[in-house]
Design a protein around this motif. Structure first.
Motif, PDB file in Angstrom:
ATOM      1  N   GLU A  91       0.736  -1.207   0.033  1.00  0.00           N
ATOM      2  CA  GLU A  91       0.045   0.047   0.055  1.00  0.00           C
ATOM      3  C   GLU A  91       0.751   1.322   0.070  1.00  0.00           C
ATOM      4  OE1 GLU A  91      -3.824   1.841   2.524  1.00  0.00           O
ATOM      5  OE2 GLU A  91      -2.861   0.124   3.110  1.00  0.00           O
ATOM      6  N   PHE A  92       1.757   1.604   0.817  1.00  0.00           N
ATOM      7  CA  PHE A  92       2.740   2.440   0.682  1.00  0.00           C
ATOM      8  C   PHE A  92       3.977   2.249   0.331  1.00  0.00           C
ATOM      9  CE2 PHE A  92      -0.566   2.933   4.272  1.00  0.00           C
ATOM     10  CZ  PHE A  92      -1.186   4.240   3.662  1.00  0.00           C
ATOM     11  N   GLY A  93       4.433   1.247  -0.287  1.00  0.00           N
ATOM     12  CA  GLY A  93       5.747   0.794  -0.789  1.00  0.00           C
ATOM     13  C   GLY A  93       6.228   1.390  -2.256  1.00  0.00           C
ATOM     14  N   ASP A  94       7.431   1.113  -2.593  1.00  0.00           N
ATOM     15  CA  ASP A  94       7.941   1.665  -3.681  1.00  0.00           C
ATOM     16  C   ASP A  94       7.751   0.583  -4.863  1.00  0.00           C
ATOM     17  OD1 ASP A  94       8.880   3.981  -2.397  1.00  0.00           O
ATOM     18  OD2 ASP A  94      10.816   2.954  -1.901  1.00  0.00           O
ATOM     19  N   VAL A  95       8.264   0.905  -6.117  1.00  0.00           N
ATOM     20  CA  VAL A  95       8.029   0.002  -7.155  1.00  0.00           C
ATOM     21  C   VAL A  95       8.709  -1.227  -7.035  1.00  0.00           C
ATOM     22  CG1 VAL A  95       8.413  -0.329  -9.567  1.00  0.00           C
ATOM     23  CG2 VAL A  95       7.736   1.954  -8.785  1.00  0.00           C
ATOM     24  N   GLY A  96       8.215  -2.270  -6.955  1.00  0.00           N
ATOM     25  CA  GLY A  96       8.946  -3.626  -6.768  1.00  0.00           C
ATOM     26  C   GLY A  96       8.601  -4.130  -5.193  1.00  0.00           C
TER      27      GLY A  96
END
Length: 303
Positions: A55-60
């Motif tokens: 949900e609040f992560g970066d790409v990948g």
């Protein structure tokens, strides 16, 4: 005497138990190996295919979930690549069988009288294995490039259009697959044909069967285990191949196969769930096709 006989009969059931324990300990390393290097990665791949973006992560960055829609999405997005992969693999397998059967027949049947020639031809069949798969494919890329002697000569003879290309076409990819997997087809065929009893062929001729009938009615059925084994050893790796269809080798933008898509999703797009889902679909499809093929060919004992 009676007591000794009774004691002996009571001790006998222990022998099978000891044998079972010995067999278990002998199999234990293989079982642990399969669990560690096959079952564990497979479970990890299935879990990865069901992940969803954090949900609040970066790409990948992904989190575990039960997002089975990943399979629907990859089928919709990459259906042409899926069909192309199995189409290329099927055509390459057929060509490999057509090229390999005469070679295997000559080595296994006709060359029996000359053991030295038979051994030499077997060495020639397996000789490509002494060179890297990548180097062999790269060599063919250079041989079939637009500036190569072969292509320039064909253009000079007007057998190819001046703006025609060989690399980057479906024909080049199928050619590469066929060439690289011919040894996988030839060796099982040779193994089956080398055991062929030629007296059956002589009996067929004595019964006034023409050579084609003898080949169709005797040679083909007796060599069927080799045909099935060779086609499986060729089709399965060819369907998942990503070298020949790569733009860096014999392929182009319109020849990408599932292996290339999986590689791109894993290493470039960092879309791990899509890559894992495609891998699962590839394995499942191959298992289904192989099961149907083996069942139809009547060689279930090979499974």
């Amino acid at each position: 005497m009676a007591f000794a006989a009774f004691a002996t009969s009571e001790a006998q059931p222990e022998a099978p138990k000891k044998k079972s324990r010995v067999a278990f300990f002998l199999l234990l390393p293989g079982i642990l190996y399969l669990i560690l290097f096959f079952l564990t990665p497979l479970i990890s791949l299935i879990l990865t295919s069901l992940q969803q973006p954090a949900e609040f992560g970066d790409v990948g960055e992904y989190e575990y979930a039960f997002n089975w829609q990943n399979y629907v999405v990859v089928i919709q997005d990459y259906l042409p690549h899926i069909l192309r992969s199995f189409g290329y693999a099927l055509v390459a397998t057929v060509f490999a069988l057509l090229f390999s059967y005469p070679i295997a027949y000559f080595i296994g049947v006709k060359a029996r009288r000359w053991p030295l020639l038979q051994s030499l031809m077997l060495v020639l069949v397996i000789a490509p294995f002494f060179i890297s798969f990548l180097l062999r494919t790269l060599a063919w890329k250079q041989i079939l490039s637009d500036e190569s002697l072969i292509i320039t000569s064909l253009k000079a003879l007007s057998l190819l259009a001046p703006d025609a290309h060989f690399t980057g076409t479906p024909f080049a990819v199928i050619f590469g697959l066929t060439y690289n997997f011919i040894p996988f087809m030839t060796l099982p065929l040779y193994t089956a044909l080398e055991r062929l009893d030629t007296r059956y062929l002589e009996a067929g001729s004595d019964l006034y069967a023409n050579p084609f009938t003898v080949f169709r009615k005797i040679t083909i059925p007796l060599s069927m285990p080799g045909i099935v084994a060779g086609t499986l050893l060729t089709f399965i790796p060819a369907a998942g191949d990503y070298v020949n269809a790569s733009r860096d080798f014999l392929g182009g933008p319109d020849t990408q196969m599932m292996g290339n898509v999986i590689e791109a999703n894993f290493l470039v797009l960092l879309n791990y769930p899509a890559a894992a889902a495609l891998s699962i679909i590839l394995m499942a499809a191959i298992l289904v096709l192989v099961g149907i093929y083996v069942k139809r060919s009547g060689t279930e004992e090979l499974l």
